[in-house]
Design an enzyme around this catalytic site. Structure first.
Site, PDB file in Angstrom:
ATOM      1  N   SER A   1     -22.109  23.283  33.540  1.00 22.45           N
ATOM      2  CA  SER A   1     -22.100  22.111  34.117  1.00 22.45           C
ATOM      3  C   SER A   1     -23.551  22.077  35.028  1.00 22.45           C
ATOM      4  CB  SER A   1     -21.080  21.674  35.176  1.00 22.45           C
ATOM      5  OG  SER A   1     -21.314  20.672  36.172  1.00 22.45           O
TER       6      SER A   1
ATOM      7  N   TYR B   1     -14.918  23.657  42.318  1.00 17.31           N
ATOM      8  CA  TYR B   1     -15.435  23.201  40.860  1.00 17.31           C
ATOM      9  C   TYR B   1     -16.933  24.187  40.921  1.00 17.31           C
ATOM     10  CZ  TYR B   1     -16.947  20.519  37.195  1.00 17.31           C
ATOM     11  OH  TYR B   1     -17.614  20.249  35.876  1.00 17.31           O
TER      12      TYR B   1
END
Length: 484
Positions: A361, A374
């Site tokens: 990501s 996250y």
């Protein structure tokens, strides 16, 4: 190993007397035992058979195969080859029989490779001699000298070919050859084709012309891909791209119904031989092993992994719970590690290299609010990828990263609370998120699942075969996420 091609090449005849195939020489393992041995051995066999090009495997323990390979007459009948041109054109002139005990311990991979190598060398030498002895001045060049059919008494039959359909059909044709041997021996005698006649058919110029007219292999032909979380969203887009480019794919998800639904779609698009299904929760080692085993039984091994399965939780530090933290790290970090570990063990058995692509990501590189769990897990995924690339390079296994950002379309992540959390962090509504993400990029582009699939193909498709440890951002251009 017993090399079944060294029998006299004169079309010798055998009279069958007494029991079928001379009676039973040994009993088969039970079904679970046969599958266990096949899973342990198939990647090694696939590696040997892929010395010229990547091959796809097929395994069968059909009752007709077991009756033949467990018989007293196996060593006499199999060397004769087949009597029908359609049979040996699919299966080669004769099979290779493994001189392995049905219940042998196959866990010492290097010792097993050392033991098997002379048999494959001998088979290739036999086939080369067959070609050189029988060829004509205008014969086509020799084809791949590796065996197509490999018999393992007590366990079953392996076949290897350029794609799954061809490997499966080769198995079906050799079963037909077994039926011919059985039927002819029961009523009269079995006669094989003399080697010269067989060669004249196998290397018939019109047959060669047909082969030359076949479409060229696609970029991922002969490769087996396991994309975690591939029953929907980004994962399905990646699996679909790989199947379009010729790969066999293992569709999987935690929910058993989702791979089945995706499988129906893939069957319509690519046919039944292009995929198989598995249930896979990447936090459970037994399910990882089962999914890899499914890839082996269906296709002979695995050589293209995409660690895509994931989830997201967007909370402030104050609101983050220990359960949230553990879940993120179990799925994203430990899951990536365990899938890589299981898959790389198979790739090392095959010894033909491989690709591991990790979907990470933009958040692995860019700091933001409400993102401690996250974002830090994604950063761990990114560095784990670098560590794995450094370790696995010696085995020609490439490890690369694709960093998406804001892939909203068809995403399970955005169906949950992540969208609300990000919208709250940015002071906007959920409906405004797509435009917000696009406008903050240098290219002002919305990122779609197919964009991530194309990035994965860029790494796996062959043009970047000498590239490992790299990061490819697919985020529309976020300057803060530039790696260099």
């Amino acid at each position: 190993m017993k090399l079944l091609s060294n029998a006299p090449n004169t079309g010798a005849k055998l009279w069958q007397k007494g029991p079928i195939f001379g009676g039973k020489k040994l009993d088969s393992l039970d079904e679970a035992g046969r599958k266990k041995q096949a899973i342990a051995l198939a990647p090694i066999l696939r590696g040997f058979c892929s010395s010229k090009q990547n091959m796809i495997g097929h395994f069968t323990d059909d009752a007709r195969v077991l009756e033949f390979i467990n018989s007293n007459d196996l060593d006499r009948l199999a060397p004769l080859g087949t009597s029908c041109p359609d049979h040996f054109l699919r299966t080669k002139i004769s099979p290779l029989v493994l001189d392995l005990g049905k219940d042998e311990d196959l866990s010492d991979v290097e010792a097993l490779k050392t033991r098997l190598a002379p048999a494959f060398d001998a088979y290739r030498a036999m086939y080369t001699e067959y070609y050189n002895t029988c060829k004509h001045d205008n014969s086509p060049a020799i084809r791949d000298a590796n065996p197509v059919v490999i018999l393992y008494p007590g366990v079953g039959m392996f076949t290897f070919a350029k794609d799954k359909q061809t490997a499966r059909v080769a198995a079906e044709f050799y079963i037909n050859a077994i039926n011919v041997m059985k039927g002819s021996g029961a009523i009269s005698e079995y006669t094989s084709l003399p080697r010269q006649k067989a060669f004249n058919i196998e290397y018939w110029l019109l047959e060669e012309a047909k082969l030359q007219r076949m479409p060229k292999p696609k970029a991922l032909s002969g490769r087996v891909a396991l994309v975690t979380g591939s029953a929907g969203g980004i994962g399905k887009a990646i699996a679909k791209k790989f199947a379009e480019e010729g790969a066999c794919v293992v569709l999987n998800d935690m929910n058993a119904e989702r791979p089945e639904g995706a499988g129906e779609e893939f069957k319509k698009l690519f046919g039944k031989d292009a995929y198989t299904n598995a249930i896979l929760d990447v936090t459970k080692a037994d399910q990882i092993d089962s999914a890899v085993a499914e890839a082996i039984l269906a296709f002979g091994g695995v050589d293209l992994i995409v660690n895509n399965a994931g989830l997201s939780i967007s909370k402030t530090i104050a609101d983050h719970t220990e359960k949230d933290w553990d879940l993120l790290y179990d799925v994203l970090v430990k899951g990536q590690f365990m899938v890589t570990q299981a898959a790389s063990n198979v790739m090392k058995k095959q010894d033909i290299g491989g690709d591991i692509i990790n979907i990470v990501s933009k958040n692995a590189l860019v700091s933001g609010p409400n993102n401690a769990g996250y974002g830090s897990a994604k950063a761990a995924q990114l560095h784990l990828s670098r560590l794995n690339a450094a370790e696995l390079g010696a085995d020609k296994i490439r490890v690369n990263v694709v960093n998406p950002d804001a892939v909203i379309s068809d995403s399970n992540i955005w169906a949950g609370g992540w969208a609300e959390g990000r919208a709250k962090a940015y002071g906007i509504t959920v409906a405004e998120l797509p435009a917000y993400y696009a406008k903050r990029t240098l290219l002002n582009e919305v990122i779609l699942p197919v964009d991530i699939a194309n990035a994965c193909f860029a790494f796996a498709g062959g043009l970047l075969g000498k590239s490992t440890g790299n990061v490819l951002n697919v985020d529309g251009g976020v300057a803060a996420a530039f790696v260099r």
